[in-house]
Design an enzyme around this catalytic site. Sequence first.
Site, PDB file in Angstrom:
ATOM      1  N   HIS A 241      78.545 114.484  14.031  1.00  0.00           N
ATOM      2  CA  HIS A 241      79.442 114.253  15.163  1.00  0.00           C
ATOM      3  C   HIS A 241      80.858 114.092  14.612  1.00  0.00           C
ATOM      4  O   HIS A 241      81.048 113.738  13.444  1.00  0.00           O
ATOM      5  CB  HIS A 241      79.109 112.953  15.903  1.00  0.00           C
ATOM      6  CG  HIS A 241      77.712 112.816  16.403  1.00  0.00           C
ATOM      7  ND1 HIS A 241      76.657 112.480  15.582  1.00  0.00           N
ATOM      8  CD2 HIS A 241      77.201 112.913  17.654  1.00  0.00           C
ATOM      9  CE1 HIS A 241      75.554 112.394  16.302  1.00  0.00           C
ATOM     10  NE2 HIS A 241      75.845 112.649  17.567  1.00  0.00           N
TER      11      HIS A 241
ATOM     12  N   ASP B  38      81.542 110.743  12.980  1.00  0.00           N
ATOM     13  CA  ASP B  38      80.793 110.477  11.747  1.00  0.00           C
ATOM     14  C   ASP B  38      81.632 110.762  10.518  1.00  0.00           C
ATOM     15  O   ASP B  38      81.420 110.151   9.470  1.00  0.00           O
ATOM     16  CB  ASP B  38      79.538 111.359  11.663  1.00  0.00           C
ATOM     17  CG  ASP B  38      78.581 111.173  12.800  1.00  0.00           C
ATOM     18  OD1 ASP B  38      78.567 110.082  13.393  1.00  0.00           O
ATOM     19  OD2 ASP B  38      77.834 112.134  13.108  1.00  0.00           O
TER      20      ASP B  38
END
Length: 436
Positions: A99, A102
């Site tokens: 993501h 992240d």
Amino acid sequence: MKTYEEIDKIAYEGPDSNEPFAFKYYNPDEVLAGKPMREHLKFAMSYWHTICAEGVDMFGSGTMDKSFGQSDPMAKFRAKADFAFGLMDKLDLDYYCFHDVDVAPEGATVKESIENFKVMVGYLKELQEKHNKKCLWVTANNFGDKKFMAGAATSCCADVYAVAAAKVKACIDAAIELGATGYVFWGGREGYETLLNTDMGLELDNLARFLTMARDYGRAHGFTGDFYIEPKPKEPTKHQYDFDVATCMNFLRKYGLTGDFKMNIEANHATLAGHTFQHELRTAIVNDSFGSIDANQGDLFLGWDTDQFPTDVYNTTYCMMEVLKAGGFTNGGLNFDAKTRRPSNTLEDILLAYIAGMDSFALGLRKALALQADGRLDQFVEDRYASYRSGVGKTIVDGTATLESLSDYAMGLEKIDVPSGRQEYLETIVNNVMFR
């Protein structure tokens, strides 16, 4: 036991090995059914669980420190990336997924967050080239921050909808830059808690508009991979619009999106929907929407999405039977959307967890190929539906039967012999192959 730093690379040592830091069934370059195991399985590391998760759950704080000795936000995320690619080297993992949040720190504004993200995407690209790794797919975290409490593409607030669009645009750009072959939409907050405050029709229409805009942007800017929807029935939202594969396919057909969107199927989400992992895979296959897999398992005695590393070889075998039935992966792969348990809080535990998951799927592949070669399951299914290859059954399949013709045929029947399902016989075949 060896420390993380002492382990250079996890090697294949075979099923008789007692070395904990070795593969027993995953031999990446061993050719099975015409291609290496690494191509059959296309294992990927989940960045969020592996690199970011610190053992937090809804009842307790973290048990691992993954700051990697850094306090400056950008330095911390560079250190995370360095560790990620070193871990992939040790495990001989070819792919990773992430993501936006992240891999880069969030800023004070949307603009600042996306600028940080762009810098880190450039750094990931450098590491990809250095370590010879690939990005399997990218996704945006449009569910974690409080602004998404009422959804993203289904939010009641147009400003939130716009922010979600900006994040997805940046992530599609990243997918293109990193050569990813997939882009995933997981609607963690795309749903509702009560219909008393919900305009369901507007929310579904807005979600379709959002996906259409993302598809059009990606195609216009050179993204040739698959767009995926990841079904999940509940948690965190009570009623999620992407409940299961069948629900997602109904949505995609209504809005004319089946040509570009496929399914990213997670094992534990299937469990939460009241289905088996195999059921969701087969449903995707018969709907021509099989794409990619998030590999994990849940705990049947817990009521939430525990995202454990898969160790049930029956499930991995049934999964790989379906993957083989689908002709194997094209743009997708097996992403380990799994995390170590809270008490498993060392770097060595991360290696052991991946070894367990990779070996479980490798053994599942071997057993699925053995069942395929055995042939009795396929032959049983063929024989069970033999009545549709001739006579009245063939007219049904050909589309030449009418209600009148079938009624006339039925009136002349004196005896009906229905083939047995012989479930115990089939399970015996599976067990015999599994224990060879």
